[in-house]
Design a protein around this motif. Structure first.
Motif, short mmCIF file in Angstrom:
data_model
loop_
_atom_site.label_atom_id
_atom_site.label_comp_id
_atom_site.label_asym_id
_atom_site.label_seq_id
_atom_site.Cartn_x
_atom_site.Cartn_y
_atom_site.Cartn_z
N HIS A 369 60.97 22.37 62.53
CA HIS A 369 60.65 22.61 63.94
C HIS A 369 59.20 23.06 64.11
O HIS A 369 58.77 23.35 65.22
CB HIS A 369 61.61 23.65 64.51
CG HIS A 369 63.04 23.36 64.19
ND1 HIS A 369 63.73 22.35 64.79
CD2 HIS A 369 63.88 23.90 63.27
CE1 HIS A 369 64.95 22.29 64.26
NE2 HIS A 369 65.06 23.22 63.35
N ASP A 370 58.46 23.06 63.02
CA ASP A 370 57.08 23.54 63.02
C ASP A 370 56.12 22.36 62.85
O ASP A 370 56.21 21.62 61.87
CB ASP A 370 56.90 24.55 61.90
CG ASP A 370 55.52 25.17 61.90
OD1 ASP A 370 54.59 24.57 61.33
OD2 ASP A 370 55.37 26.26 62.50
N ASP A 371 55.18 22.19 63.78
CA ASP A 371 54.25 21.07 63.75
C ASP A 371 53.46 21.02 62.44
O ASP A 371 53.37 19.98 61.79
CB ASP A 371 53.27 21.16 64.93
CG ASP A 371 53.95 21.02 66.28
OD1 ASP A 371 55.12 20.59 66.31
OD2 ASP A 371 53.32 21.35 67.30
N GLN A 372 52.88 22.15 62.07
CA GLN A 372 52.01 22.18 60.89
C GLN A 372 52.82 22.03 59.60
O GLN A 372 52.36 21.41 58.64
CB GLN A 372 51.19 23.47 60.87
CG GLN A 372 50.28 23.63 62.08
CD GLN A 372 49.42 22.40 62.33
OE1 GLN A 372 48.82 21.83 61.40
NE2 GLN A 372 49.36 21.96 63.58
N GLU A 373 54.00 22.59 59.57
CA GLU A 373 54.85 22.45 58.39
C GLU A 373 55.22 20.99 58.17
O GLU A 373 55.29 20.52 57.02
CB GLU A 373 56.11 23.29 58.56
CG GLU A 373 57.02 23.30 57.35
CD GLU A 373 58.20 24.24 57.53
OE1 GLU A 373 58.08 25.41 57.15
OE2 GLU A 373 59.25 23.78 58.04
N ALA A 374 55.46 20.26 59.27
CA ALA A 374 55.79 18.84 59.15
C ALA A 374 54.65 18.07 58.50
O ALA A 374 54.85 17.30 57.55
CB ALA A 374 56.11 18.27 60.53
N LEU A 375 53.44 18.28 58.98
CA LEU A 375 52.29 17.57 58.42
C LEU A 375 52.01 18.00 56.98
O LEU A 375 51.63 17.18 56.13
CB LEU A 375 51.05 17.79 59.28
CG LEU A 375 51.10 17.16 60.68
CD1 LEU A 375 49.87 17.56 61.49
CD2 LEU A 375 51.19 15.63 60.58
N ALA A 376 52.20 19.28 56.70
CA ALA A 376 51.93 19.78 55.35
C ALA A 376 52.87 19.18 54.32
O ALA A 376 52.54 19.11 53.13
CB ALA A 376 52.06 21.31 55.34
N ALA A 377 54.04 18.69 54.75
CA ALA A 377 55.00 18.10 53.81
C ALA A 377 54.43 16.86 53.14
O ALA A 377 54.87 16.49 52.04
CB ALA A 377 56.30 17.76 54.55
N LEU A 378 53.47 16.20 53.75
CA LEU A 378 52.88 15.00 53.16
C LEU A 378 52.09 15.32 51.89
O LEU A 378 51.87 14.44 51.05
CB LEU A 378 51.97 14.30 54.18
CG LEU A 378 52.68 13.70 55.39
CD1 LEU A 378 51.68 13.27 56.45
CD2 LEU A 378 53.57 12.53 54.98
N ALA A 379 51.68 16.55 51.77
CA ALA A 379 50.93 16.96 50.57
C ALA A 379 51.85 17.38 49.44
O ALA A 379 51.38 17.64 48.32
CB ALA A 379 49.98 18.10 50.92
N THR A 380 53.14 17.43 49.70
CA THR A 380 54.09 17.90 48.68
C THR A 380 55.19 16.87 48.42
O THR A 380 56.32 17.24 48.08
CB THR A 380 54.71 19.24 49.09
OG1 THR A 380 55.35 19.10 50.38
CG2 THR A 380 53.66 20.33 49.16
N GLY A 381 54.89 15.59 48.63
CA GLY A 381 55.83 14.55 48.24
C GLY A 381 56.48 13.75 49.35
O GLY A 381 57.13 12.74 49.07
N ALA A 382 56.33 14.16 50.58
CA ALA A 382 56.92 13.37 51.67
C ALA A 382 56.17 12.06 51.83
O ALA A 382 54.95 11.99 51.66
CB ALA A 382 56.90 14.15 52.97
N GLN A 383 56.89 11.00 52.18
CA GLN A 383 56.28 9.69 52.39
C GLN A 383 55.87 9.48 53.85
O GLN A 383 54.87 8.84 54.12
CB GLN A 383 57.26 8.58 52.01
CG GLN A 383 57.51 8.44 50.53
CD GLN A 383 58.49 7.32 50.27
OE1 GLN A 383 59.70 7.51 50.34
NE2 GLN A 383 57.97 6.13 50.01
N ALA A 384 56.68 10.00 54.74
CA ALA A 384 56.43 9.78 56.17
C ALA A 384 56.97 10.93 56.98
O ALA A 384 57.97 11.56 56.60
CB ALA A 384 57.07 8.47 56.63
#
Length: 427
Positions: A369-384
């Motif tokens: 539910h956190d905007d920045q946490e969502a984007l930060a996930a791309l640096a830790t293995g998320a694809q999209a």
């Protein structure tokens, strides 16, 4: 008509526990195994031992704990019934402060078919069976259901002004920094006002769908076993009510984060989306501009998209507004027009061929539910990452009045109600 009546609260003994913060917990359905263990360690009387017991037979253990705590006066019952007025003051990450007002009471159980109490999300058999076994074992509402009604805040404003000079009966600041204040209300004038104000209202369940349906099933069992008292406690459920017009009623976005999903090749996402969406590019360092654009476009078939390996984020606007009429003709218009339906039904399931339920169970699709946490996930293995804005309350009301429900993970009302502040026996 919706019936609210005073109930007899059971609560932690204030003489033993002047600070409730170590004893309370979030709702059971947002607690993972790690959080459960942490709550166990936080305090030997934390409510986690009731709502999400980790013993081999969790239901029997919770029932034994409930009985022991009551016998030992860890939990005590108020001498007289009351309604309970609540104020929750909290701060968001952007620094803004908010205060939500609400009212706890015993609400007469109504089948959804009556139209008096309406769901907004679908439920699942597993969680309902789990909560039903717990209710059978403890014979108590251990956590409140969260309900909404359409009154234009006049009822809550009257309670607020009437109690402004009175010291709250319960006060604490929880682990998230939210300040909770509760007043026990036995003033017949205020109780009558609440009953008359709510009798013509319909209630929408915001959180606690499984607990509400469990309470319905339990009441049916008790009646089938010979219980015929209309006013029996099992015909009511502990519910917190706030107005759809309350300025402190906030719904946070629910972003979708995709990890190593076999059906997804990140390099193809933008290509597939461009066939149906116009894509507006924002440099990654200007992501706040994307979120502002999402705010302005919420409810108009618009999504945010961020992909691994890309130095930008996109605002995706659906080019053909009639597309969902063709792709989801089975859905009522109120549901079909939601941004979350566009994402869940057309983009994830249709365009990308992702089995949302399967990937969520496998841990390859998760939510934040956190905007920045969502984007930060791309640096830790998320694809999209698919970025959302919450549905408007008017949209939620339209869906419920159409007799429909929203897709899963459509809403996140913040803050969640605490477990451990108040309990209600159904004996």
């Amino acid at each position: 008509m919706v019936m609210i009546r005073p109930f007899t609260p059971i609560r932690y003994n204030p003489a033993l526990f002047p600070d409730l913060a170590p004893l309370v917990a979030p709702p059971y359905d947002v607690i993972d195994a790690g959080a459960r263990d942490e709550l166990y360690e936080r305090h030997p009387y934390n409510v986690i031992r009731l709502i999400l017991n980790r013993d081999p037979d969790p239901y029997a253990s919770a029932a034994d704990t409930w009985a022991e705590w009551r016998a030992e006066r860890i939990l005590v019952e108020e001498l007289r019934p009351c309604l309970v007025f609540s104020l929750e003051r909290f701060r968001l990450r952007d620094g803004t402060e908010h205060e939500r007002a609400g009212l706890f009471g015993a609400i007469r159980l109504e089948p959804f078919a009556s139209g008096k109490i309406r769901p907004h999300e679908r439920t699942f058999s597993g969680p309902k069976e789990d909560r039903l076994q717990l209710l059978r074992a403890c014979r108590a509402n251990l956590s409140p259901v969260f309900g909404l009604y359409a009154d234009q805040e006049t009822l809550l404003a009257t309670f607020r002004s009437s109690l402004a000079q009175r010291r709250p009966d319960i006060s604490l600041v929880d682990w998230a920094g939210t300040r909770h204040r509760l007043w026990f209300v036995r003033d017949r004038r205020l109780i009558t006002l609440a009953q008359r104000s709510l009798e013509e209202e319909e209630v929408i369940i915001a959180d606690g769908h499984h607990r509400y349906e469990t309470a319905l099933a339990y009441a049916e069992e008790r009646r089938a076993a010979g219980g015929d008292a209309v006013e029996a406690p099992y015909n009511f459920v502990l519910m917190y009510l706030t107005s759809l017009a309350d300025p402190g009623l906030l719904v946070l976005p629910t972003h979708r984060v995709l990890g190593d999903v076999p059906a997804l090749r990140a390099g193809r996402v933008a290509e597939l989306l461009s066939q149906h969406f116009s894509l507006q590019r924002f440099p990654r360092e200007q992501a706040q501009a994307l979120f502002r654009a999402l705010d302005e476009s919420a409810g108009h078939h618009t999504l945010g998209v961020a992909l691994a390996g890309e130095d930008c984020v996109w605002l995706a606007r659906l080019q053909d507004p009639t597309l969902l009429e063709r792709e989801a003709p089975d859905l009522p218009p109120a549901v079909r027009d939601l941004d979350v339906t566009l994402l869940d039904r057309f983009v994830l399931r249709g365009l990308l061929g992702i089995d949302v339920d399967q990937e969520a169970r496998a841990g390859r699709l998760w939510y934040t539910h956190d905007d920045q946490e969502a984007l930060a996930a791309l640096a830790t293995g998320a694809q999209a990452v698919f970025l959302m804005r919450p549905p408007r309350l008017d949209d939620l009301l339209a869906v419920c009045r159409a007799g429909a429900v929203m897709p899963q993970k459509s809403t996140y009302f913040y803050p969640k109600l605490l477990s451990g502040l108040l309990f209600q026996s159904v004996e």
